[in-house]
Design an enzyme around this catalytic site. Structure first.
Site, PDB file in Angstrom:
ATOM      1  N   ASP A 114      -4.361  -8.862  -3.938  1.00  0.00           N
ATOM      2  CA  ASP A 114      -4.468  -9.934  -2.948  1.00  0.00           C
ATOM      3  C   ASP A 114      -4.673 -11.288  -3.613  1.00  0.00           C
ATOM      4  O   ASP A 114      -4.150 -12.295  -3.138  1.00  0.00           O
ATOM      5  CB  ASP A 114      -5.618  -9.639  -1.977  1.00  0.00           C
ATOM      6  CG  ASP A 114      -5.193  -8.657  -0.916  1.00  0.00           C
ATOM      7  OD1 ASP A 114      -4.102  -8.840  -0.356  1.00  0.00           O
ATOM      8  OD2 ASP A 114      -5.922  -7.686  -0.668  1.00  0.00           O
ATOM      9  N   HIS A 154       0.819  -1.214   0.000  1.00  0.00           N
ATOM     10  CA  HIS A 154       0.000   0.000   0.000  1.00  0.00           C
ATOM     11  C   HIS A 154       0.852   1.262   0.000  1.00  0.00           C
ATOM     12  O   HIS A 154       0.396   2.326  -0.386  1.00  0.00           O
ATOM     13  CB  HIS A 154      -1.009  -0.038   1.152  1.00  0.00           C
ATOM     14  CG  HIS A 154      -2.145  -0.974   0.833  1.00  0.00           C
ATOM     15  ND1 HIS A 154      -2.175  -2.263   1.280  1.00  0.00           N
ATOM     16  CD2 HIS A 154      -3.233  -0.812   0.036  1.00  0.00           C
ATOM     17  CE1 HIS A 154      -3.258  -2.857   0.800  1.00  0.00           C
ATOM     18  NE2 HIS A 154      -3.920  -2.003   0.045  1.00  0.00           N
ATOM     19  N   CYS A 204      -9.852  -4.124 -10.079  1.00  0.00           N
ATOM     20  CA  CYS A 204      -9.349  -2.925  -9.416  1.00  0.00           C
ATOM     21  C   CYS A 204      -7.962  -3.103  -8.823  1.00  0.00           C
ATOM     22  O   CYS A 204      -7.418  -2.176  -8.239  1.00  0.00           O
ATOM     23  CB  CYS A 204     -10.332  -2.431  -8.364  1.00  0.00           C
ATOM     24  SG  CYS A 204     -10.566  -3.605  -7.032  1.00  0.00           S
TER      25      CYS A 204
HETATM   26  C1  PEP Z   1      -6.465  -5.759  -4.314  1.00  0.00           C
HETATM   27  O1  PEP Z   1      -6.233  -6.539  -3.400  1.00  0.00           O
HETATM   28  O2  PEP Z   1      -6.197  -5.990  -5.510  1.00  0.00           O
HETATM   29  C2  PEP Z   1      -7.071  -4.456  -4.040  1.00  0.00           C
HETATM   30  C3  PEP Z   1      -7.439  -3.663  -5.020  1.00  0.00           C
HETATM   31  O3  PEP Z   1      -7.187  -4.058  -2.744  1.00  0.00           O
HETATM   32  P1  PEP Z   1      -5.949  -3.590  -1.863  1.00  0.00           P
HETATM   33  O4  PEP Z   1      -4.779  -3.367  -2.782  1.00  0.00           O
HETATM   34  O5  PEP Z   1      -6.317  -2.345  -1.152  1.00  0.00           O
HETATM   35  O6  PEP Z   1      -5.727  -4.742  -0.933  1.00  0.00           O
HETATM   36 MG    MG Z   2      -7.090  -6.257  -1.483  1.00  0.00          MG
END
Ligand code: PEP
Ligand code: MG
Length: 589
Positions: free
Chosen positions: A463, A197, A510
């Site tokens: 993830d 992140h 996403c």
């Molecule tokens: C993901 O896991 O791809 C996602 C978009 O959520 P985050 O990156 O916030 O875990």
């Molecule tokens: Mg995620």
């Protein structure tokens, strides 16, 4: 004329594009002041110089403190600092460190630490109160020297006059999120990977960043001139004149391509033969809406709402959340705004909630699991989102769902929140859309059991890749195994999209894979209906889509599904992008 110091080139993982040259600001925390590494013989003079600089700075600081103490509480109390000065000026101590550097080929932090411990232990064993106390002085001064060797604290960034490149062992997402963009023009860290992140935040801020540089935080000295190439992941200390000239030309070329792409801002994300997808953006903070408008994204496909909860001493209340969601929704209406309910845990923690440390936080008490266990916190957020849903573009999305049961429970709490609002006469959209993130392999495999409970799926590849391939997304040592084009991932994505379509619901992507222009045609060919990417990546993704024919995407997806390895698939993706949008290859490689 002073000799130009030798260039040091370190290769890491570029996670946020752009090139910057500025002075290094070494950011440190108590925990990472002590990174040990081996050094080559030709690095010894540099380590000696770093040590001498740190001694000078330490001496200066002790004098300054002595002065302040003496003015505030009298000269006699300032006397203890004489003992500290004696340590810094102790030639035997200093020379032992320098001898250690020559003999052990370890960095100065490691050698200094060992020598100081030996000194302090020896003093502590002496039967003399005065000398025994000197052990504490040696440790105290050593801590100060180590701090001067390895960096400054966060608050000192605010005091810097010039823009700087923050170099650190690691950065927490909350730290990155609160950096002042005027002061911090790039990041470089020893640890981290593209889907951490911290990296995602750097992209959101539009600040060039490199992670996974292993030991960069102990190879750079405070104030060194450094070049950060966030596209190629190259970090250069003391860049030469020729290097700077060459980069100058590349930056010009890049600017030219980017200004061409900026013209696509108001165009739709449509292939040459008229196949249209929704291209929206991921945001972390309400102010990121400015980037959505600047880069021409169509709404928000993922609002990582947990960032509202980080870097503060309490939880945001319903009113505060409502005003944020309401403002974002109104500014972007009628484009969709998908608010993901809080995804805390993993690499994002509330500093004020003392939750027990976990061995595997990404697989632990995170996201929907946390929310279902804390219904009050969850319902406060659901009420705030529901109230903002009056502008009819708001949608709700649950993260990290691994079973239908969780969706059923979350929906029940949503109904409770609706009932409460109804009885209070509060307004909200009765038909607000609810979706789930598909980011745990089990969810992708039971998409048919989830579909009846939701209106859309959004695949979180960040993830999904980590859980499917058992590769920790923030561990730079195994970053080479983190392959979104792995056949297992493609099968899970295809299954999710197909099942979604069979149930008449749309599926978006996403995770960061959606913002990788090389992989966009593949995801289109697999049938994705929506792409949600970092705002700054929108122009590149749109350019690829607008240069593509849908049949090419379908053909690529069919070949990819029949491939045996992640590399084979990536090569196919790269070849197609090179063919249809060579300018993108120039930008990213
Ligand atoms: C993901 O896991 O791809 C996602 C978009 O959520 P985050 O990156 O916030 O875990
Ligand atoms: Mg995620």
């Amino acid at each position: 004329m002073a000799e130009q110091p030798k260039e040091i080139i370190v290769q890491g993982i570029g996670v946020s594009p752009g090139v910057v040259v500025a002075k290094a600001f070494l950011l440190t925390t108590e925990d990472d002041r002590f990174v040990e590494r081996e050094i080559a013989p030709d690095e010894i003079p540099r380590e000696v110089a770093r040590f001498e600089d740190a001694l000078i700075e330490t001496r200066r600081q002790i004098h300054e403190i002595q002065q302040k103490v003496s003015t505030a509480i009298g000269q006699e109390n300032a006397g203890i600092f004489d003992a500290h000065l004696l340590v810094v000026d102790d030639r035997a101590f200093v020379e032992e460190v320098i001898r250690g550097l020559n003999a052990q080929h370890r960095n100065v932090e490691a050698v200094l630490h060992d020598v100081a411990e030996r000194y302090a232990d020896a003093l502590a064993r002496i039967e003399d109160d005065y000398l025994r106390e000197r052990a504490a002085d040696v440790r105290d001064v050593t801590r100060r020297i180590l701090r001067n060797l390895s960096g400054k604290s966060r608050s000192e960034i605010l005091e810097t006059e010039e823009p700087c490149v923050v170099v650190a062992n690691d950065l927490a997402p909350s730290e990155t999120a609160t950096m002042d963009k005027e002061k911090v023009v790039a990041f470089a860290t020893d640890l981290g990977s593209p889907t951490s992140h911290t990296a995602i935040m750097a992209r959101a801020l539009g600040i060039p960043a490199i992670v996974g540089l292993h030991d960069v935080s102990v190879r750079v000295s405070e104030g060194d001139e450094v070049l950060v190439d966030g596209s190629k992941g190259v970090f250069i200390v003391h860049p030469s004149r020729e290097r700077l000239d060459r980069y100058g030309q590349e930056v010009e070329n890049r600017k030219h391509i980017e200004s061409e792409l900026a013209r696509l801002k108001d165009e739709s994300a449509e292939t040459r033969d008229g196949y249209m997808v929704l291209l929206s953006a991921n945001i972390e903070r309400p102010e990121d809406v400015n980037s959505i408008e600047a880069y021409g994204a169509q709404g928000v496909g993922l609002f990582r709402s947990e960032f509202l909860y980080l870097s503060r001493e309490n939880l945001p209340n319903e009113e505060e959340q409502y005003s944020v969601y309401d403002e974002v929704a109104r500014r972007l209406a009628p484009d969709p705004v998908i608010i993901r309910t809080i995804d805390l845990g993993g690499d994002k923690f509330l500093s004020h909630m003392r939750t027990a440390p976990e061995m595997n936080p990404f697989m632990g008490w995170r996201a929907i699991r946390f929310c279902l266990a804390q219904p009050d916190i969850f319902k406060t957020q659901l009420r705030a989102i529901l109230r903002a849903s009056v502008s009819e573009n708001v949608k709700i999305m649950y993260p990290m769902v691994s079973s239908a049961d969780e969706v059923i429970q979350a929906n029940a709490l949503l109904e409770e929140a609706k009932d409460e609002l109804r009885s209070e006469g509060g307004r909200f959209n009765e038909d607000v859309d609810v979706g789930v993130m598909i980011e745990v392999p089990s969810a992708a495999l039971i998409a048919d059991l989830l579909a009846p409970h939701v209106k859309f799926f959004s695949i979180g590849t960040n993830d999904l890749v980590q859980y499917t391939l058992a590769v920790d997304r923030v561990n730079e040592r195994i970053a080479y195994l983190y392959r979104p084009t792995h056949p297992a991932i493609l099968k899970l994505i295809k299954n999710t999209i197909d099942i979604g379509h069979e149930h008449g619901i749309w599926t978006g992507i996403c995770g960061e894979m959606a913002g990788n222009p090389l992989m966009v045609p593949l995801l289109m060919g697999l049938g994705a209906d929506e792409f949600s990417v970092s705002p700054s990546l929108v122009p590149m993704v749109k350019d690829v889509i607008r240069n593509l024919r849908y049949a090419q995407a379908e053909e690529l997806a069919a070949k990819a599904l029949a491939s045996e390895s992640p590399k084979e698939v990536l090569d196919l993706c790269r070849d197609l992008t090179q063919e249809i949008a060579p300018e993108i290859i120039q930008l990213i490689e």
